[in-house]
Structures are given as structure tokens and as C-alpha cells.
Scaffold this motif. Structure first.
Motif, PDB file in Angstrom:
ATOM      1  N   ILE A   1       0.965  -1.275  -0.342  1.00 46.06           N
ATOM      2  CA  ILE A   1      -0.166  -0.348  -0.092  1.00 46.06           C
ATOM      3  C   ILE A   1       0.868   1.521  -0.350  1.00 46.06           C
ATOM      4  N   SER A   2       1.318   2.344  -1.395  1.00 46.69           N
ATOM      5  CA  SER A   2       1.177   3.062  -1.061  1.00 46.69           C
ATOM      6  C   SER A   2       0.837   4.468  -1.496  1.00 46.69           C
TER       7      SER A   2
ATOM      8  N   SER B   1      -4.054  -1.346  -4.463  1.00 51.20           N
ATOM      9  CA  SER B   1      -2.672  -1.102  -3.565  1.00 51.20           C
ATOM     10  C   SER B   1      -2.891   0.356  -3.029  1.00 51.20           C
TER      11      SER B   1
ATOM     12  N   CYS C   1      -3.453   4.827  -2.951  1.00 50.49           N
ATOM     13  CA  CYS C   1      -4.591   5.275  -2.219  1.00 50.49           C
ATOM     14  C   CYS C   1      -4.346   6.386  -1.707  1.00 50.49           C
TER      15      CYS C   1
ATOM     16  N   VAL D   1      -7.314   5.018   2.207  1.00 47.68           N
ATOM     17  CA  VAL D   1      -6.305   4.133   3.032  1.00 47.68           C
ATOM     18  C   VAL D   1      -7.075   3.430   3.625  1.00 47.68           C
TER      19      VAL D   1
ATOM     20  N   VAL E   1      -8.526   0.492   1.505  1.00 47.11           N
ATOM     21  CA  VAL E   1      -7.419   0.237   0.930  1.00 47.11           C
ATOM     22  C   VAL E   1      -7.089  -1.443   2.049  1.00 47.11           C
ATOM     23  N   VAL E   2      -7.090  -0.280   3.116  1.00 48.37           N
ATOM     24  CA  VAL E   2      -6.873  -1.716   4.112  1.00 48.37           C
ATOM     25  C   VAL E   2      -7.415  -3.264   4.502  1.00 48.37           C
TER      26      VAL E   2
ATOM     27  N   MET F   1      -7.698  -5.166   1.199  1.00 50.75           N
ATOM     28  CA  MET F   1      -6.484  -6.060   2.045  1.00 50.75           C
ATOM     29  C   MET F   1      -6.921  -7.277   2.430  1.00 50.75           C
TER      30      MET F   1
ATOM     31  N   ILE G   1      -0.407  -5.841   7.437  1.00 51.08           N
ATOM     32  CA  ILE G   1      -1.026  -4.838   6.128  1.00 51.08           C
ATOM     33  C   ILE G   1       0.859  -4.304   5.666  1.00 51.08           C
TER      34      ILE G   1
ATOM     35  N   CYS H   1       3.368  -1.717   3.887  1.00 49.08           N
ATOM     36  CA  CYS H   1       2.644  -0.580   3.210  1.00 49.08           C
ATOM     37  C   CYS H   1       4.509  -0.107   2.918  1.00 49.08           C
TER      38      CYS H   1
ATOM     39  N   LEU I   1      -3.424   4.278   8.559  1.00 49.06           N
ATOM     40  CA  LEU I   1      -3.399   3.392   7.931  1.00 49.06           C
ATOM     41  C   LEU I   1      -3.392   1.691   9.306  1.00 49.06           C
TER      42      LEU I   1
END
Ligand SMILES: [Zn+2]
Length: 416
Positions: free
Chosen positions: A135-136, A167, A169, A175, A178-179, A182, A190, A192, A219
Motif C-alpha cells: 500500500i502506497s 493498493s 491510495c 487508505v 484499501v486496508v 486487503m 498489512i 505499506c 493505515l
């Protein structure tokens, strides 16, 4: 019942080795005893481990099992059908287990179908802790856009996969969503990123930040609300501040932790683990891409200094290879790197056993040889305290037991 008799037992806690017998009942360790015992029940399978070392199953805290090369044709999925890549991944899962690695935390790329296939017995492989994707935000390492502006459905090092959720966001609401996506898709942890890395695009290097503190706090809060830990790719600079202050559970890579003494102090206070992944930078120092090679060369001395300071200050350093692009199964190569970086061989073993299980939050079940724990055990033909590199040679891994069942048996081949 399985009885691993008279081996030299290193239990994963850092305690000195003892000559002992490990008794496995079903999928649990029943006893670790130095009593000279021969009255095991009829039908017990007795394995003579004299002259061999008995260890907890090894753990790699940062691997990419579904990645096989760093070249662009592979990362952009041009070189082979998806099904061929999946079968390649299944083959390396099996090889990794047979090399003594009974648990792998996948740091992105592996989808939940592999874990299910292992649990159903369709394929053989380690226990998996999955993160699915990195996630980024826009411009971060999970957001791959070609210099011509073409979105690549990929990130800096992981081939894309339609089974992995998007992923990228931006902003706290996005954010959090998206978590949740996942976790819905099967993430156990998680992953990131708050900085670039050695192999990310020019312009987003090891000291370049991604995500602000509000986004990272959202996040971490959302992940923790869903009982998931957070593993954060962060090499140096402001991205490290944001990750540590937001309360991630482990810093991945952490190459420039030496540059700000406050970072390691805060990690020690908050119990944040450090997963240096040295092996991948050895590979990147030989990269054909000039910007990758230059970054890997620049970070080397900082990285070693960061590890030594972490050990002095009481931050737990655990083993992760960042493997995939540089080959499988290379996991135990990381332990050699950790010893070269200043760890004792015993500390390097803890980094892949007891401490590693704590990093994953699985220390109640795994990581040390003690009664009641799940029976993940490795028998090695050699002494890793005298020569840590024995673990790198699959031919020296005489026996691998996962969940009480034999996953690889080279005892006959390694009898002498
Ligand atoms: Zn990685």
C-alpha cells in the motif's frame, strides 16, 4: 509419535545448545528432554540425530514467493503465461520448505489462493503470512507508471496479479478502505511503504517520502482495528519518522536508521522490529541499472551501522531476504549476511526462529522448541554455530518437519 533422538538441540531462545531428544506427538512438540530414555511407545518413529543439530523450523520475515526475476519482461508479465508463473511459484514454495523454511511472511505478490492450496494439501509449502500487495500513494513504490505515463499494474519489484487488490491510495478515507480490501482478500498482515527503495524508479529513492502522518496513522489504526500488524518498507529520512510515529510493527529494510538516533530509540521504546533484508542489496550492488547500483552502494555502510546500533539499543533484528527477484530458495543466505554485519551466529539463528516468531505475532505457537508448540523442526547435518553457511546448502538439511509431518527427508543421503 516421532522421536528425534540425541541431537544437539538449539531451541531458538538464545540458550546454549544441549544434547537432547525432541518428542513430537501429532502436530505438537510433546517434550524436549535430556533424560536418557528408551521407553517410547511401540510404533514411535525413532530418528537418530546424533552428530546433527536440531533447530526450530526457520522463518523468513520478508520474502516475495511469487516473484522470480527483476527484469522488466518478468515484472510486466510479458515472459510467460500467468499459469506458468503460478506453477513456478508452487515449485519454489516446495523448495523453500525443503530448505528448512517452515514459515514465510510474504511481503507482497503472493495471493491467498496459494495459502489455501497448501492448507488443502494441493501443493507443498511453508506456513504463510500474507500481505498481498504494497500500500502506497501516487508516486510510491506500489504505484508503477512508466516514464511515458503508462500505468503498469505492477510495482517496483512485483509482477501484477488480478487477484491482488489495488493498493494505491491517497487521503485517510481511501487508505482505510484499501486496508479493509486487503483484509477482505486474505491479508494476514498489512504491507505499506513510506519511502522509495534501491530498485524503485529514478526520483523516488531511499530517502524520498511517501504518505503523510495522517494517512499512515489511519493505515495503522485500521490495520490494528482488524487485528493485523503493519510491516512498513522504509529506508531513510522523513518516511522513517512517519512510519515509526504512526506505530508500525516492523521497519523493513531500514537502511538509514543510523542517520537519526531518535529513530532506533523510538523503535526500542515501542517494540518495533527491524527487518534489514541485507541479501537483496548484495544483489542490487551488481544491478545493470545505474541508479539501482548507485543507491545500493551508497546505503551499504549505513545499513551495517544501523544493524549494529539496533542490537546495542535493544531493537530486535529479524531475518528477511526480500527474495524473489534474486532467486529462490536463498533464505538462509540472509543469516550469513547478518553474521557478517556483526551478529553472533546464535543471534542470527534467533533472528530466524524465536525473534522472527515474535515479529509475526506467532510466538505462542512457533519459533522455539518447547512442549506445546507446533512441531516445525529442522535437523541439520552440521553445526550452524560454527559455520552458519551450512544452512544455505539444502543437501545439509537432513530432515524438515512441518506441523508434525515430514516435509523433506535427506537422512539417508546425509548419514555420513
Ligand atoms: Zn520486499
Amino acid at each position: 509419535m516421532k522421536v528425534l533422538k540425541n541431537g544437539r538441540v538449539i531451541d531458538g531462545t538464545g540458550a546454549a545448545p544441549v544434547d537432547a531428544t525432541v518428542v513430537i506427538d501429532g502436530n505438537r512438540i510433546a517434550q524436549v528432554t535430556n533424560r536418557n530414555q528408551s521407553d517410547f511407545p511401540a510404533g514411535a518413529e525413532i530418528v537418530d540425530c546424533a552428530g546433527k543439530t536440531v533447530l526450530p523450523g526457520l522463518i523468513d520475515c520478508h520474502d516475495h514467493m511469487a516473484n522470480h526475476k527483476y527484469d522488466l519482461t518478468h515484472r510486466w508479465r510479458l515472459d510467460e503465461p500467468q499459469s506458468t508463473r503460478h506453477l513456478r511459484t508452487a515449485a519454489v514454495l516446495k523448495q523453500t520448505l525443503a530448505a528448512g523454511y517452515t514459515t514465510i511472511r510474504d511481503a507482497a505478490g503472493l495471493d491467498a489462493g496459494f495459502k489455501r492450496a497448501i492448507e488443502e494439501g494441493l501443493i507443498e509449502g511453508p506456513r504463510l503470512m500474507l500481505s498481498l500487495a504494497i500500500i502506497s500513494p501516487y508516486g510510491g513504490i506500489g504505484d508503477a507508471v512508466s516514464p511515458s505515463g503508462l500505468p503498469l499494474d505492477d510495482c517496483c519489484c512485483i509482477p501484477g496479479d488480478p487477484l491482488l487488490p489495488e493498493s494505491v491510495c491517497n487521503g485517510v478515507d481511501d487508505v482505510r478502505q484499501v486496508v479493509r480490501k486487503m483484509v477482505r482478500a486474505g491479508a494476514d498482515v498489512i504491507k505499506c511503504a513510506t519511502t522509495g527503495g534501491a530498485s524503485s524508479r529514478p526520483g523516488h529513492g531511499p530517502l524520498d517520502p511517501a504518505f503523510n502522518l495522517d494517512e499512515m496513522q489511519a493505515l495503522v489504526d485500521e490495520a490494528h482495528a482488524l487485528d493485523r500488524r503493519v510491516m512498513c518498507h522504509a529506508l531513510g529520512g522523513r518516511g522513517l519518522d512517519v512510519a515509526i510515529e504512526a506505530g508500525v510493527n516492523s521497519i523493513e529494510h531500514g537502511t538509514h536508521l543510523d542517520q537519526n538516533p531518535r529513530h532506533l530509540e523510538r523503535m526500542a521504546e515501542r517494540g518495533i522490529f527491524f527487518v534489514p533484508t541485507l541479501l537483496v542489496y548484495e544483489y542490487h550492488r551488481r544491478s545493470p541499472q545505474p541508479h539501482v547500483k548507485a543507491r545500493a552502494a551508497e546505503l551499504y555502510e549505513h545499513h551495517i551501522e544501523s544493524i549494529q546500533r539496533a542490537l546495542r539499543i535493544g531493537v530486535k533484528v529479524v531475518a528477511g531476504t526480500d527474495a524473489g527477484g534474486h532467486g529462490h530458495p536463498a533464505n538462509a543466505g540472509e543469516l550469513e549476511c547478518l553474521v557478517k554485519a556483526g551478529m553472533t551466529p546464535m543471534q542470527a539463528l534467533q533472528a530466524a526462529t524465536g525473534w522472527a516468531s515474535e515479529c509475526l505475532g506467532w510466538e505462542e505457537e512457533l519459533g522455539t522448541l518447547a512442549p506445546g508448540k507446533l512441531a516445525d523442526v529442522v535437523v541439520v547435518n552440521g553445526d550452524p554455530l560454527a559455520d552458519i553457511s551450512v544452512l544455505r546448502d539444502p543437501a545439509k538439511i537432513a530432515l524438515v518437519v512441518k506441523d508434525g509431518a515430514v516435509a523433506a527427508n535427506r537422512l539417508a543421503a546425509t548419514a555420513r
